[in-house]
Design an enzyme around this catalytic site. Structure first.
Site, PDB file in Angstrom:
ATOM      1  N   MET A   1       0.848  -1.193   0.000  1.00 46.89           N
ATOM      2  CA  MET A   1       0.000   0.000   0.000  1.00 46.89           C
ATOM      3  C   MET A   1       0.892   1.255   0.000  1.00 46.89           C
ATOM      4  SD  MET A   1      -3.370  -1.025   2.086  1.00 46.89           S
ATOM      5  CE  MET A   1      -2.834  -0.532   3.691  1.00 46.89           C
TER       6      MET A   1
ATOM      7  N   HIS B   1       9.209  -3.673   3.373  1.00 44.47           N
ATOM      8  CA  HIS B   1       8.804  -3.895   1.978  1.00 44.47           C
ATOM      9  C   HIS B   1      10.028  -4.252   1.126  1.00 44.47           C
ATOM     10  CE1 HIS B   1       5.671  -0.797   3.248  1.00 44.47           C
ATOM     11  NE2 HIS B   1       4.937  -1.827   2.915  1.00 44.47           N
TER      12      HIS B   1
ATOM     13  N   GLN C   1     -10.373  -2.657   2.508  1.00 47.65           N
ATOM     14  CA  GLN C   1      -9.873  -3.271   3.740  1.00 47.65           C
ATOM     15  C   GLN C   1      -9.880  -2.309   4.922  1.00 47.65           C
ATOM     16  OE1 GLN C   1      -6.080  -4.190   1.703  1.00 47.65           O
ATOM     17  NE2 GLN C   1      -5.082  -3.722   3.638  1.00 47.65           N
TER      18      GLN C   1
ATOM     19  N   GLN D   1       5.784 -11.572   7.324  1.00 43.20           N
ATOM     20  CA  GLN D   1       5.343 -12.249   8.556  1.00 43.20           C
ATOM     21  C   GLN D   1       4.632 -11.296   9.491  1.00 43.20           C
ATOM     22  OE1 GLN D   1       8.462 -14.062  10.934  1.00 43.20           O
ATOM     23  NE2 GLN D   1       7.082 -14.293  12.682  1.00 43.20           N
TER      24      GLN D   1
HETATM   25  N1  LIG Z   1       8.321  -5.018   8.949  1.00 48.39           N
HETATM   26  C1  LIG Z   1       8.000  -5.770   7.916  1.00 48.39           C
HETATM   27  N2  LIG Z   1       8.765  -6.829   7.583  1.00 48.39           N
HETATM   28  C2  LIG Z   1       8.440  -7.609   6.521  1.00 48.39           C
HETATM   29  N3  LIG Z   1       7.376  -7.408   5.736  1.00 48.39           N
HETATM   30  C3  LIG Z   1       6.584  -6.377   6.031  1.00 48.39           C
HETATM   31  C4  LIG Z   1       6.843  -5.501   7.135  1.00 48.39           C
HETATM   32  N4  LIG Z   1       5.892  -4.556   7.172  1.00 48.39           N
HETATM   33  C5  LIG Z   1       5.043  -4.828   6.157  1.00 48.39           C
HETATM   34  N5  LIG Z   1       5.462  -5.910   5.477  1.00 48.39           N
HETATM   35  C6  LIG Z   1       4.781  -6.560   4.360  1.00 48.39           C
HETATM   36  O1  LIG Z   1       4.726  -5.701   3.245  1.00 48.39           O
HETATM   37  C7  LIG Z   1       3.550  -5.970   2.499  1.00 48.39           C
HETATM   38  C8  LIG Z   1       2.814  -4.689   2.279  1.00 48.39           C
HETATM   39  O2  LIG Z   1       2.392  -4.192   3.542  1.00 48.39           O
HETATM   40  P1  LIG Z   1       1.829  -2.748   3.769  1.00 48.39           P
HETATM   41  O3  LIG Z   1       2.020  -1.939   2.534  1.00 48.39           O
HETATM   42  O4  LIG Z   1       0.490  -2.803   4.398  1.00 48.39           O
HETATM   43  O5  LIG Z   1       2.863  -2.154   4.806  1.00 48.39           O
HETATM   44  P2  LIG Z   1       2.760  -2.040   6.342  1.00 48.39           P
HETATM   45  O6  LIG Z   1       4.002  -1.419   6.813  1.00 48.39           O
HETATM   46  O7  LIG Z   1       2.354  -3.385   6.852  1.00 48.39           O
HETATM   47  O8  LIG Z   1       1.611  -1.024   6.526  1.00 48.39           O
HETATM   48  P3  LIG Z   1       0.637  -0.870   7.739  1.00 48.39           P
HETATM   49  O9  LIG Z   1       1.259   0.169   8.569  1.00 48.39           O
HETATM   50  O10 LIG Z   1      -0.592  -0.481   7.033  1.00 48.39           O
HETATM   51  O11 LIG Z   1       0.474  -2.166   8.442  1.00 48.39           O
HETATM   52  C9  LIG Z   1       2.738  -6.992   3.328  1.00 48.39           C
HETATM   53  O12 LIG Z   1       2.988  -8.297   2.828  1.00 48.39           O
HETATM   54  C10 LIG Z   1       3.327  -6.828   4.700  1.00 48.39           C
HETATM   55  O13 LIG Z   1       3.198  -7.972   5.513  1.00 48.39           O
HETATM   56  C1  LIG Z   2      -1.677  -7.245   0.846  1.00 48.87           C
HETATM   57  C2  LIG Z   2      -2.128  -5.799   0.777  1.00 48.87           C
HETATM   58  C3  LIG Z   2      -1.226  -5.020  -0.173  1.00 48.87           C
HETATM   59  C4  LIG Z   2      -3.529  -5.776   0.180  1.00 48.87           C
HETATM   60  O1  LIG Z   2      -4.000  -4.476   0.072  1.00 48.87           O
HETATM   61  C5  LIG Z   2      -2.176  -5.139   2.168  1.00 48.87           C
HETATM   62  O2  LIG Z   2      -3.079  -5.765   3.007  1.00 48.87           O
HETATM   63  C6  LIG Z   2      -0.820  -5.036   2.786  1.00 48.87           C
HETATM   64  O3  LIG Z   2      -0.115  -4.122   2.348  1.00 48.87           O
HETATM   65  O4  LIG Z   2      -0.451  -5.839   3.664  1.00 48.87           O
HETATM   66  N1  BAL Z   3      -0.366  -4.456   6.272  1.00 45.30           N
HETATM   67  C1  BAL Z   3      -1.770  -4.514   6.592  1.00 45.30           C
HETATM   68  C2  BAL Z   3      -2.540  -3.487   5.886  1.00 45.30           C
HETATM   69  C3  BAL Z   3      -3.624  -2.879   6.724  1.00 45.30           C
HETATM   70  O1  BAL Z   3      -3.515  -2.852   7.948  1.00 45.30           O
HETATM   71  O2  BAL Z   3      -4.583  -2.371   6.161  1.00 45.30           O
END
Ligand SMILES: Nc1ncnc2c1ncn2[C@@H]1O[C@H](COP(=O)(O)OP(=O)(O)OP(=O)(O)O)[C@@H](O)[C@H]1O
Ligand SMILES: CC(C)(CO)[C@@H](O)C(=O)[O-]
Ligand code: BAL
Length: 345
Positions: free
Chosen positions: A43, A50, A74, A185
């Site tokens: 996102m 990421h 979501q 994870q």
């Molecule tokens: N610290 C991390 N280590 C490994 N993978 C991550 C981490 N943070 C997020 N991801 C992964 O990156 C992908 C995209 O996640 P997203 O863009 O929602 O980022 P986020 O940092 O999890 O954002 P949010 O703050 O909304 O939870 C998902 O598969 C998520 O599990």
């Molecule tokens: C998998 C995903 C990109 C779906 O919008 C989101 O849930 C996230 O960033 O973890």
């Molecule tokens: N990484 C999860 C995205 C959410 O909380 O919407």
């Protein structure tokens, strides 16, 4: 580099596709050239977490595609869709800086430097041709539910979350057609649920064995799980945020020492309560509210029995997870107890 549809996009060395049709042209060539395609769904507001997924994809695939899409479905109506951090120009810079040197088994062949091959940046109407409301009662069109696997853990606090995730990810899989996909994870329930979705819907791009779960990337000094939403934390919030990890570690130690599930949870809660009291006495301006700490079976996400112990669970993976509000930031984290190698790979 020119883009498929956008005129207001920043200049980029990585092609940006804003429509499925334009992306599919690119994907068709990759199929013809028998190139493997790795996919990282995000996102945006990219961070090292990421990028660890991107690095794995670069290492394991000929081509890597990263999607950036803040998925309205979501977010519940009361959640933070409007304020979710959006940092696209910075995201592009970070992605452009990633590379992997792939050497050939035959050392006479020159090595190849791989970089991200495409960014998929769709608009909301592109992803939701029938429109999208955050209110599920008003939604029209096609939605995906992974029944029985989305109401526990995160789903207990965010009841419509996994419906929104499963719906957008099946769309992304249909559009991107990845050979491999990489999820973090940190969002363990999401990653396992998506593997189940791929299995249940008989997907081939990717099949469940090609959905990979990558360890959580952490702040090197505090072990706070990296997350886009950490950007919401104030200075005082940053001081207390690492306590979620500390609480889960305390519960893990108790589990390893033979405590019951219920004792492990109590120990984790005590760590958070102590930090809360300390924050108050230190005069920190921060509001901490524990959402949950729980231990769930990794197969069906059901809560494990209060009297269960490590000796009964054996090496079968159990998910120890928690969510903590620090002001307006909802932090999540988890530890796999037992044989994590059965899950993280
Ligand atoms: N610290 C991390 N280590 C490994 N993978 C991550 C981490 N943070 C997020 N991801 C992964 O990156 C992908 C995209 O996640 P997203 O863009 O929602 O980022 P986020 O940092 O999890 O954002 P949010 O703050 O909304 O939870 C998902 O598969 C998520 O599990
Ligand atoms: C998998 C995903 C990109 C779906 O919008 C989101 O849930 C996230 O960033 O973890
Ligand atoms: N990484 C999860 C995205 C959410 O909380 O919407």
């Amino acid at each position: 580099m020119s883009t498929a549809a956008g005129s207001q996009l920043p200049p980029s060395s990585i092609p940006i596709y804003t429509t499925v049709a334009a992306y599919r042209e690119w994907r068709r060539k990759a199929f013809e050239e028998r190139k493997s395609v790795g996919f990282v769904a995000t996102m945006g507001a990219l961070h090292e977490g990421h990028l660890s997924l991107v690095k794995r994809s670069l290492a394991e695939n000929d081509l890597t595609v990263v999607s950036i899409f803040v998925n309205p479905a979501q977010f519940a109506p009361h959640e933070d869709l409007a304020t979710y951090p959006r940092t696209f120009p910075q995201d592009l810079e970070l992605l452009s800086a990633q590379s992997y040197t792939a050497s050939h088994a035959d050392s006479t062949e020159p090595s190849v430097i791989r970089k991200a091959s495409a960014v998929f940046l769709p608009t909301v109407p592109e992803m939701y041709p029938s429109g999208i409301s955050q209110n599920t009662a008003e939604q029209k069109g096609t939605f995906i539910e992974v029944k029985g696997y989305g109401h526990q853990m995160e789903g207990k606090s965010r009841p419509t979350f996994f419906r929104g995730v499963a719906t957008v990810v099946i769309k992304l899989f249909n559009a991107i057609e990845p050979t491999n996909a990489y999820f973090g994870q940190k969002d363990i329930q999401q990653a396992l649920l998506l593997k189940r979705l791929s299995r249940d819907l008989l997907l081939s791009h990717p099949d469940p064995n090609h959905i990979h779960i990558i360890p959580t990337a952490r702040d090197p000094s505090t072990e706070l799980a990296l997350s886009s939403r950490n950007a919401y934390l104030t200075q005082d919030g940053h001081k207390v945020a690492p306590v979620l990890r500390e609480a889960l570690k305390a519960a893990e130690t108790s589990w390893d020492e033979g405590a019951t599930k219920s004792e492990c949870v109590q120990n984790a809660v005590a760590v958070i309560e102590t930090r809360k009291a300390l924050a108050l006495s230190d005069g920190l301006n921060v509001d901490m509210r524990l959402d949950y700490v729980e231990l769930n079976n990794s197969d069906d996400f059901e809560v494990i029995d209060a009297q269960s112990r490590k000796s009964e669970a054996g090496s079968h993976p159990v998910i120890l997870s928690g969510a903590l509000w620090v002001d307006k930031t909802r932090l999540i984290d988890n530890i796999i107890l037992g044989d994590g190698n059965k899950i993280i790979a």
